[in-house]
Design an enzyme around this catalytic site. Structure first.
Site, PDB file in Angstrom:
ATOM      1  N   HIS A 134      -4.911  -3.552   6.428  1.00 20.39           N
ATOM      2  CA  HIS A 134      -4.967  -3.450   4.966  1.00 20.39           C
ATOM      3  C   HIS A 134      -6.091  -3.984   4.278  1.00 20.39           C
ATOM      4  O   HIS A 134      -6.441  -5.247   3.969  1.00 20.39           O
ATOM      5  CB  HIS A 134      -3.641  -4.800   4.417  1.00 20.39           C
ATOM      6  CG  HIS A 134      -3.531  -5.082   3.192  1.00 20.39           C
ATOM      7  ND1 HIS A 134      -2.940  -4.270   2.153  1.00 20.39           N
ATOM      8  CD2 HIS A 134      -3.905  -6.284   2.322  1.00 20.39           C
ATOM      9  CE1 HIS A 134      -3.030  -4.748   1.110  1.00 20.39           C
ATOM     10  NE2 HIS A 134      -3.769  -6.117   0.919  1.00 20.39           N
ATOM     11  N   ASP A 149       0.728  -1.322  -0.031  1.00 24.50           N
ATOM     12  CA  ASP A 149       0.037   0.028  -0.061  1.00 24.50           C
ATOM     13  C   ASP A 149       0.918   1.222  -0.111  1.00 24.50           C
ATOM     14  O   ASP A 149       0.672   2.172  -0.686  1.00 24.50           O
ATOM     15  CB  ASP A 149      -0.746  -0.092   1.085  1.00 24.50           C
ATOM     16  CG  ASP A 149      -1.712  -1.343   1.282  1.00 24.50           C
ATOM     17  OD1 ASP A 149      -2.501  -1.746   0.480  1.00 24.50           O
ATOM     18  OD2 ASP A 149      -1.439  -2.179   2.203  1.00 24.50           O
TER      19      ASP A 149
HETATM   20  C1  LMR Z   1      -3.902  -6.516  -2.778  1.00 24.53           C
HETATM   21  O1  LMR Z   1      -3.769  -5.516  -1.945  1.00 24.53           O
HETATM   22  O2  LMR Z   1      -3.466  -6.348  -4.064  1.00 24.53           O
HETATM   23  C2  LMR Z   1      -4.502  -7.878  -2.262  1.00 24.53           C
HETATM   24  O3  LMR Z   1      -4.443  -7.713  -0.874  1.00 24.53           O
HETATM   25  C3  LMR Z   1      -5.777  -7.720  -2.790  1.00 24.53           C
HETATM   26  C4  LMR Z   1      -6.529  -8.865  -2.162  1.00 24.53           C
HETATM   27  O4  LMR Z   1      -7.854  -8.526  -1.807  1.00 24.53           O
HETATM   28  O5  LMR Z   1      -6.345 -10.080  -2.343  1.00 24.53           O
END
Ligand code: LMR
Length: 440
Positions: A280, A252
């Site tokens: 997250h 992120d």
């Molecule tokens: C991401 O941020 O790409 C993954 O965590 C997405 C997910 O929901 O698997």
């Protein structure tokens, strides 16, 4: 390269599978046999193994094996021909070998990550490593394929590859545990179900780490929902410092840096001090108040506050979902890169004045965030694998309100997994819009 020896464990594996003598253990097709051979093959001495089927092996050199190697030469599955590189190691002034365990090792993220680890770009060109790969019964054949590809890559620093499906076996002496394997949310599955299913995996893995890993193992949880999975894991590993557990929010952070760079028309290495606060998930808070571009506060460079508050924030929060729409699956390569970045941030000193984001245990945090959850915050490291929280970031009303929301979500997730953290009965009252970045 000449074949130098056949280890005794090769014959042990063969003995266990006499009906399969024309093939090596890759061809095992019963869980029982696999598990048996895994349990019979504990940790190996540092060395490289090459996969060679029995009928390809040249003259066995059992008599020429040095005695110190004989005592520890058991190996797993297909890794049966051993090159003793001890003398070689002495001449290289390498650091001593470290054990890195990776779960979900046959998956897409690992397929990018493992080769970076083996190449030396993560822990350095003088750091030999042992990879301990955890898969599942279903993925075992693929796991053998991964191990074979690693061998075929002839990485000098990769001294050992071991594979297995039992975390108590694979996590033995692990100094790093990169926990990637988790079930994705399936159609019609409630989020509470996902928390429960994955939570059980991480409870089990926490127990295994507690029982067999290094007492100072650093754990990076990647499998979603990673913050709460990290909390479950640490609660099940009371003998390992809670501070050693991380939930991966570096992806992120990287996404946020990229979007700010794009908007400001600069290269992304000019963006620093990027904090991701919280979970997250789509409630995460990319902090543009404290971030800098070329050392200048972002708000002085990007004066479009509306864009920062809305478009930028949502773009980072939902980036995983957009990627899934494009790819038809979750991010893998960029996740692997962000795991590398996350580890490197812990093993190299943080540049003066900067910091990095990681989901860490909140006890004793200086921001008034609820204790006893795993929450992404700004961290600094001296490069010893440990970190300290950065204490002097500014939190304004905009940030505070959003931090409260992501905190509430994590507290709700925590209540929902109370049965897995030893805190009594679970009670699930997850907020309606609780979603992983990939869910929209
Ligand atoms: C991401 O941020 O790409 C993954 O965590 C997405 C997910 O929901 O698997």
């Amino acid at each position: 390269m000449a074949l130098s020896e056949i280890s005794s464990s090769y014959s042990m594996t063969q003995t266990l599978n006499t009906n399969l003598s024309s093939k090596h253990t890759t061809s095992l097709n019963s869980y029982g046999s696999r598990r048996r051979s895994a349990l019979l093959h504990p940790r190996c001495a540092p060395r490289i193994r090459c996969s060679v089927a029995p009928n390809q092996v040249q003259t066995p050199v059992t008599t020429a094996v040095p005695s110190d190697v004989v005592s520890k030469r058991e190996c797993y599955g297909v890794f049966c021909t051993t090159y003793d590189l001890k003398a070689d190691e002495k001449s290289k002034s390498w650091k001593s070998l470290i054990n890195i365990a990776v779960s979900g090792a046959a998956g897409m993220i690992s397929n990018h990550l493992l080769f970076k680890l083996a190449s030396g770009e993560v822990f350095g060109p003088d750091q030999p490593i042992a990879l301990k790969l955890l898969g599942s019964e279903r993925s075992f054949q693929a796991l053998e394929g991964v191990a074979m590809e690693l061998e075929d890559s002839l990485y000098p620093l990769l001294r050992e590859v071991s594979i297995g499906i039992d975390p108590y076996e694979v996590f033995q002496d692990a100094e790093w545990a990169l926990l990637i394997g988790a079930k994705p949310r399936g159609p019609g599955m409630e989020r509470a179900d996902l928390l429960d299913i994955n939570g059980q995996i991480f409870a089990e893995q926490g127990k295994a780490l507690n029982a067999v890993a290094s007492r100072n193992v650093k754990v990076i949880v990647v499998g979603n929902p990673c913050n709460t999975n990290a909390l479950i894991c640490l609660k099940n590993a009371p003998n390992i410092p809670a501070k050693n557990f991380h939930a991966l929010t570096r992806l992120d952070e990287n996404r946020a840096k990229c979007q700010l760079a794009l908007k400001a028309g600069v290269f992304y290495d000019k963006v620093s001090n990027m904090t991701i606060w919280g979970n997250h998930s789509t409630t995460q808070v990319p902090d543009f108040l404290n971030a800098k571009i070329n050392g200048v506060p972002v708000k002085e460079v990007i004066t479009d506050t509306k864009w920062l508050e809305k478009e930028f924030t949502e773009r980072v929060q939902k980036r995983g979902g957009v990627l899934i729409q494009k790819w038809g699956r979750s991010s893998a390569a960029s996740t692997a890169v962000s795991i590398v970045d996350g580890i490197r941030s812990l093993v190299t000193p943080t540049p003066e004045g900067d910091w990095f984001s990681s989901g860490v245990y909140t006890n004793g945090n200086p921001y008034g965030i609820a204790e006893d959850i795993v929450f992404s915050m700004p961290c600094r490291s001296t490069g010893d694998g440990d970190y300290e929280l950065v204490k002097d970031v500014i939190i304004d009303d905009f940030l505070r309100e959003r931090i409260k929301k992501t905190e509430a979500e994590l507290l709700a997730e925590k209540r929902c997994v109370a049965h897995l953290t030893g805190e009594g009965n679970a009670y699930c009252d997850l907020p309606e819009d609780t979603m992983l970045p990939g869910e929209q």
